[in-house]
Design a protein around this motif. Structure first.
Motif, PDB file in Angstrom:
ATOM      1  N   ARG A 180      -8.495  -9.993  -0.940  1.00  0.00           N
ATOM      2  CA  ARG A 180      -9.213  -8.755  -0.608  1.00  0.00           C
ATOM      3  C   ARG A 180      -9.085  -8.443   0.888  1.00  0.00           C
ATOM      4  O   ARG A 180      -8.827  -7.301   1.274  1.00  0.00           O
ATOM      5  N   GLN A 181      -9.267  -9.456   1.712  1.00  0.00           N
ATOM      6  CA  GLN A 181      -9.181  -9.231   3.154  1.00  0.00           C
ATOM      7  C   GLN A 181      -7.763  -8.856   3.572  1.00  0.00           C
ATOM      8  O   GLN A 181      -7.571  -8.029   4.473  1.00  0.00           O
ATOM      9  N   PHE A 182      -6.770  -9.443   2.897  1.00  0.00           N
ATOM     10  CA  PHE A 182      -5.380  -9.103   3.214  1.00  0.00           C
ATOM     11  C   PHE A 182      -5.103  -7.625   2.917  1.00  0.00           C
ATOM     12  O   PHE A 182      -4.436  -6.944   3.710  1.00  0.00           O
ATOM     13  N   LEU A 183      -5.615  -7.108   1.808  1.00  0.00           N
ATOM     14  CA  LEU A 183      -5.434  -5.694   1.481  1.00  0.00           C
ATOM     15  C   LEU A 183      -6.063  -4.799   2.548  1.00  0.00           C
ATOM     16  O   LEU A 183      -5.462  -3.816   2.992  1.00  0.00           O
ATOM     17  N   ILE A 184      -7.258  -5.147   2.965  1.00  0.00           N
ATOM     18  CA  ILE A 184      -7.956  -4.363   3.989  1.00  0.00           C
ATOM     19  C   ILE A 184      -7.197  -4.413   5.307  1.00  0.00           C
ATOM     20  O   ILE A 184      -6.998  -3.382   5.977  1.00  0.00           O
ATOM     21  N   ASP A 185      -6.719  -5.593   5.682  1.00  0.00           N
ATOM     22  CA  ASP A 185      -5.994  -5.755   6.949  1.00  0.00           C
ATOM     23  C   ASP A 185      -4.637  -5.059   6.889  1.00  0.00           C
ATOM     24  O   ASP A 185      -4.203  -4.451   7.881  1.00  0.00           O
ATOM     25  N   GLU A 186      -3.970  -5.149   5.744  1.00  0.00           N
ATOM     26  CA  GLU A 186      -2.663  -4.487   5.610  1.00  0.00           C
ATOM     27  C   GLU A 186      -2.816  -2.971   5.747  1.00  0.00           C
ATOM     28  O   GLU A 186      -2.025  -2.303   6.436  1.00  0.00           O
ATOM     29  N   TYR A 187      -3.829  -2.424   5.105  1.00  0.00           N
ATOM     30  CA  TYR A 187      -4.075  -0.980   5.175  1.00  0.00           C
ATOM     31  C   TYR A 187      -4.311  -0.559   6.630  1.00  0.00           C
ATOM     32  O   TYR A 187      -3.727   0.427   7.115  1.00  0.00           O
ATOM     33  N   ALA A 188      -5.144  -1.301   7.345  1.00  0.00           N
ATOM     34  CA  ALA A 188      -5.455  -0.962   8.730  1.00  0.00           C
ATOM     35  C   ALA A 188      -4.228  -1.102   9.625  1.00  0.00           C
ATOM     36  O   ALA A 188      -3.976  -0.258  10.501  1.00  0.00           O
ATOM     37  N   THR A 189      -3.456  -2.167   9.407  1.00  0.00           N
ATOM     38  CA  THR A 189      -2.258  -2.410  10.223  1.00  0.00           C
ATOM     39  C   THR A 189      -1.239  -1.297  10.039  1.00  0.00           C
ATOM     40  O   THR A 189      -0.689  -0.765  11.026  1.00  0.00           O
TER      41      THR A 189
END
Length: 426
Positions: free
Chosen positions: A180-189
């Motif tokens: 879940r955190q990877f999805l959020i971080d990928e979107y922001a990046t």
């Protein structure tokens, strides 16, 4: 008495002036009948078998340009408005990626970038990427270094089916928070990277297996990535497609993007003849059609090579291509509704006999809609008047005009004013 009548007339004329002013100010602006020729905003066909699996071989392939032209023209001819390109993002493959992008641009297709760095899953012998932060850093660098690859309106997924590689393997409950955190971080990046090169790109199509998606997605995560669920879903029963769309829409109010689907997958569906493939794919599309207001788009996997292919190895179309055309390039019925003196009738319901379609006329009396039917009965209701019409033998990629003239006369503004004054005097 004369003074009273005079006062009534003066008051009436004032009222009329007010009414006319209101009519000018609050005239409704109907937008119901904008020409809609597709069921879904994005209608994609995937090129993975060529654009990714043959990426290294393509580096020295003198026929690559010719093959890309054929694939893009074929995809366009099937009614698709979007192509999924899966070429890896590694520097080695950039020349190949550029050629695929140029081919798609030539046919005016939306591009969904569904590649990845080869190390995430270990493609082409690349060493494995073991850090999520390493993946995000590579994605940011790639985007910023290659602004010429992208244009506004593209879709970019940096790590499709992330559960298949990197530090997220194996996916189990202990790793759900990390995913879940990877999805959020990928979107922001990716959002920051594309903003830095001034490109408006859709970034929240995070493809994942349907069963995993049910475990990973929660409301907090979806809210942070725009509440779009993208599922790669291969199924045995066509009803399963409708079920998963309903699940995410009911549970989270999410829009649904079908990231991959195709048939047959032998381990799931067994082997199929061309007729069986066409029938099953049509059944799946029926589920997508019935849920079309919840579905953002569809990506059929794959154009060539393998059991799900739309085209034979000799580049002739399989029977399933007619199903794709039926839904990606459907017949369109359109027309105008007026009175017998040609006054346009706005905001009227146009419906089919089976109630599968209901649209409204716009301010000019116009309506338009796509349909999967081959024969339909249309009905228009206006006050106590009903008009019906049949449209038969509808075929994909054709437009059928059906105008309605309702048997009533529209009174002129002068007549309406005269009636109004008469009533006031009475």
């Amino acid at each position: 008495m004369k003074k009273t009548i005079t006062n009534h007339i003066a008051s009436s004329l004032y009222s009329i002036a007010v009414i006319l002013t209101l009519m000018a100010v609050i005239e409704p602006q109907q937008v119901h009948a904008q020409d809609r020729t597709n069921f879904w905003k994005y209608q994609c066909i995937d090129t993975m078998k060529e654009s990714r699996d043959n990426a290294r071989a393509s580096l020295d392939d003198p026929t690559l340009d010719k093959n890309i032209v054929w694939e893009m023209k074929t995809i366009k001819s099937l009614g698709a408005n979007c192509v999924a390109i899966d070429t890896p993002y590694d520097a080695e493959f950039l020349p190949v990626l550029n050629k695929w992008v140029a081919g798609a641009r030539a046919e005016d297709l939306h591009i969904w970038f569904r590649g990845n760095f080869s190390g995430w899953e270990g493609w082409f012998g690349y060493p494995k990427i073991t850090s999520s932060q390493d993946e995000l850093t590579r994605l940011s660098t790639f985007i910023k270094a290659n602004p010429q690859v992208f244009q506004d309106g593209d879709i970019f997924t940096g790590t499709p089916e992330a559960e298949n590689g990197g530090p997220l393997v194996p996916v189990n409950p202990a790793h759900y928070p990390d995913y879940r955190q990877f999805l959020i971080d990928e979107y922001a990046t990716e959002k920051d990277a594309f903003s830095s090169i001034n490109k408006n790109i859709t970034l929240n199509w995070f493809s994942m297996n349907g069963d995993i998606a049910k475990q990973i997605y929660d409301q907090v995560t979806l809210d942070k990535i725009g509440n779009v669920v993208t599922v790669d879903h291969y199924i045995k029963d066509a009803n399963e497609m409708g079920d998963i769309i309903k699940y995410f829409n009911t549970t989270y109010g999410s829009k649904f993007m079908l990231g991959e689907f195709g048939a047959p997958i032998p381990d799931i569906n067994g082997n199929m003849t061309e007729d069986q493939q066409a029938t099953f794919v049509d059944q799946v599309f029926q589920q997508l059609y019935q849920q079309r207001e919840k579905v953002l788009g569809i990506n059929y996997w794959d154009l060539t090579d393998g059991s799900t292919a739309l085209m034979n190895d000799d580049k002739t179309p399989r029977k399933v291509t007619e199903v794709i055309k039926k839904y990606f390039n459907p017949p369109v019925v359109k027309g105008k509704v007026t009175t017998i003196d040609h006054f346009p009738l706005a905001d009227l319901d146009i419906s089919t006999n089976d109630s599968s379609i209901m649209v409204k006329t716009d301010k000019d009396g116009m309506y338009s809609f796509p349909t999967t039917a081959t024969d339909i009965e249309l009905q228009v209701n206006y006050q106590d008047k009903v008009a019906t019409a049949s449209v038969s033998h509808l075929q994909p990629d054709k437009t059928y005009i059906k105008n309605f003239m309702i048997g009533t006369m529209q009174k002129s503004l002068v007549e309406q004013l005269q009636e109004f004054i008469k009533k006031c005097l009475q």
